[in-house]
Design a protein around this motif. Sequence first.
Motif, PDB file in Angstrom:
ATOM      1  N   GLY A  40      75.575  80.782  22.920  1.00 25.41           N
ATOM      2  CA  GLY A  40      75.350  82.179  23.284  1.00 25.41           C
ATOM      3  C   GLY A  40      75.353  82.379  24.787  1.00 25.41           C
ATOM      4  O   GLY A  40      75.934  83.333  25.308  1.00 25.41           O
ATOM      5  N   GLY A  41      74.726  81.462  25.503  1.00 25.18           N
ATOM      6  CA  GLY A  41      74.686  81.536  26.967  1.00 25.18           C
ATOM      7  C   GLY A  41      76.053  81.367  27.603  1.00 25.18           C
ATOM      8  O   GLY A  41      76.364  82.006  28.618  1.00 25.18           O
ATOM      9  N   ALA A  42      76.888  80.511  27.016  1.00 23.78           N
ATOM     10  CA  ALA A  42      78.251  80.345  27.531  1.00 23.78           C
ATOM     11  C   ALA A  42      79.026  81.651  27.404  1.00 23.78           C
ATOM     12  O   ALA A  42      79.770  82.044  28.322  1.00 23.78           O
ATOM     13  N   LEU A  43      78.860  82.339  26.288  1.00 17.62           N
ATOM     14  CA  LEU A  43      79.543  83.625  26.111  1.00 17.62           C
ATOM     15  C   LEU A  43      79.032  84.664  27.107  1.00 17.62           C
ATOM     16  O   LEU A  43      79.820  85.415  27.689  1.00 17.62           O
ATOM     17  N   VAL A  52      61.508  84.957  26.117  1.00 19.05           N
ATOM     18  CA  VAL A  52      61.446  85.648  27.405  1.00 19.05           C
ATOM     19  C   VAL A  52      62.534  85.124  28.333  1.00 19.05           C
ATOM     20  O   VAL A  52      63.259  85.897  28.971  1.00 19.05           O
ATOM     21  N   GLY A  53      62.656  83.809  28.399  1.00 23.07           N
ATOM     22  CA  GLY A  53      63.696  83.216  29.244  1.00 23.07           C
ATOM     23  C   GLY A  53      65.088  83.677  28.845  1.00 23.07           C
ATOM     24  O   GLY A  53      65.936  83.948  29.706  1.00 23.07           O
ATOM     25  N   PHE A  95      67.648  85.709  31.218  1.00 21.69           N
ATOM     26  CA  PHE A  95      68.986  85.170  31.427  1.00 21.69           C
ATOM     27  C   PHE A  95      70.052  86.223  31.165  1.00 21.69           C
ATOM     28  O   PHE A  95      70.948  86.442  31.980  1.00 21.69           O
ATOM     29  N   VAL A  96      69.972  86.892  30.021  1.00 16.72           N
ATOM     30  CA  VAL A  96      70.991  87.884  29.641  1.00 16.72           C
ATOM     31  C   VAL A  96      71.046  89.027  30.651  1.00 16.72           C
ATOM     32  O   VAL A  96      72.113  89.384  31.152  1.00 16.72           O
ATOM     33  N   VAL A  97      69.901  89.589  30.964  1.00 13.71           N
ATOM     34  CA  VAL A  97      69.879  90.733  31.872  1.00 13.71           C
ATOM     35  C   VAL A  97      70.313  90.330  33.277  1.00 13.71           C
ATOM     36  O   VAL A  97      71.104  91.028  33.915  1.00 13.71           O
ATOM     37  N   LEU A 150      70.301  81.308  36.536  1.00 15.43           N
ATOM     38  CA  LEU A 150      70.256  79.850  36.411  1.00 15.43           C
ATOM     39  C   LEU A 150      68.857  79.372  36.059  1.00 15.43           C
ATOM     40  O   LEU A 150      68.688  78.530  35.162  1.00 15.43           O
ATOM     41  N   ALA A 151      67.844  79.900  36.736  1.00 19.02           N
ATOM     42  CA  ALA A 151      66.463  79.500  36.447  1.00 19.02           C
ATOM     43  C   ALA A 151      66.081  79.852  35.011  1.00 19.02           C
ATOM     44  O   ALA A 151      65.467  79.043  34.303  1.00 19.02           O
ATOM     45  N   ALA A 152      66.465  81.044  34.567  1.00 23.80           N
ATOM     46  CA  ALA A 152      66.157  81.459  33.191  1.00 23.80           C
ATOM     47  C   ALA A 152      66.893  80.575  32.184  1.00 23.80           C
ATOM     48  O   ALA A 152      66.336  80.226  31.139  1.00 23.80           O
ATOM     49  N   ALA A 153      68.136  80.204  32.493  1.00 19.85           N
ATOM     50  CA  ALA A 153      68.887  79.322  31.597  1.00 19.85           C
ATOM     51  C   ALA A 153      68.180  77.977  31.450  1.00 19.85           C
ATOM     52  O   ALA A 153      68.116  77.414  30.347  1.00 19.85           O
TER      53      ALA A 153
END
Length: 138
Positions: free
Chosen positions: A89-92, A10-11, A15-17, A56-59
């Motif tokens: 993945g998050g960095a991308l 979920v997080g 984060f992505v959206v 940021l919170a989701a990350a």
Amino acid sequence: MRTVRAAGHVGWWVFVVSALFTCFAQSPVSGMPRRYADYLPDDGFDEGNTFAMLMLAAALVVLMAAVAEAILGKRWEPGLLTIGAPIVGGALITVVALGGIGDARFSLWLLFALTLLGVAIREVWSRALAPTRLESAQ
């Protein structure tokens, strides 16, 4: 373990959206990152900041879930991949939200490809390759 993985999934999607909406919120007229709308009013600034904070919170949720899953798995090799996959993945995805790196601005097709790659790295590891709870217990 199931709860930790669910929180991570979920997080991740929050984060992505929110990362994608961070860049889109800054240019509500065109729906494009701010660099394409430099002469438009800054109506999306507050929304962009809200999405950035949500991002940021989701990350942090994703990272905490990955660390918890790595600890609960009790194996350091897959544990490092469990933590590393959402980081890479998050960095991308963050590069996509920024529209590029530093002063280098990327084409929409490259940003699209980076989005898919970032999502694929995290999703393939966490849903297909990461050890299951039963594998971790052995």
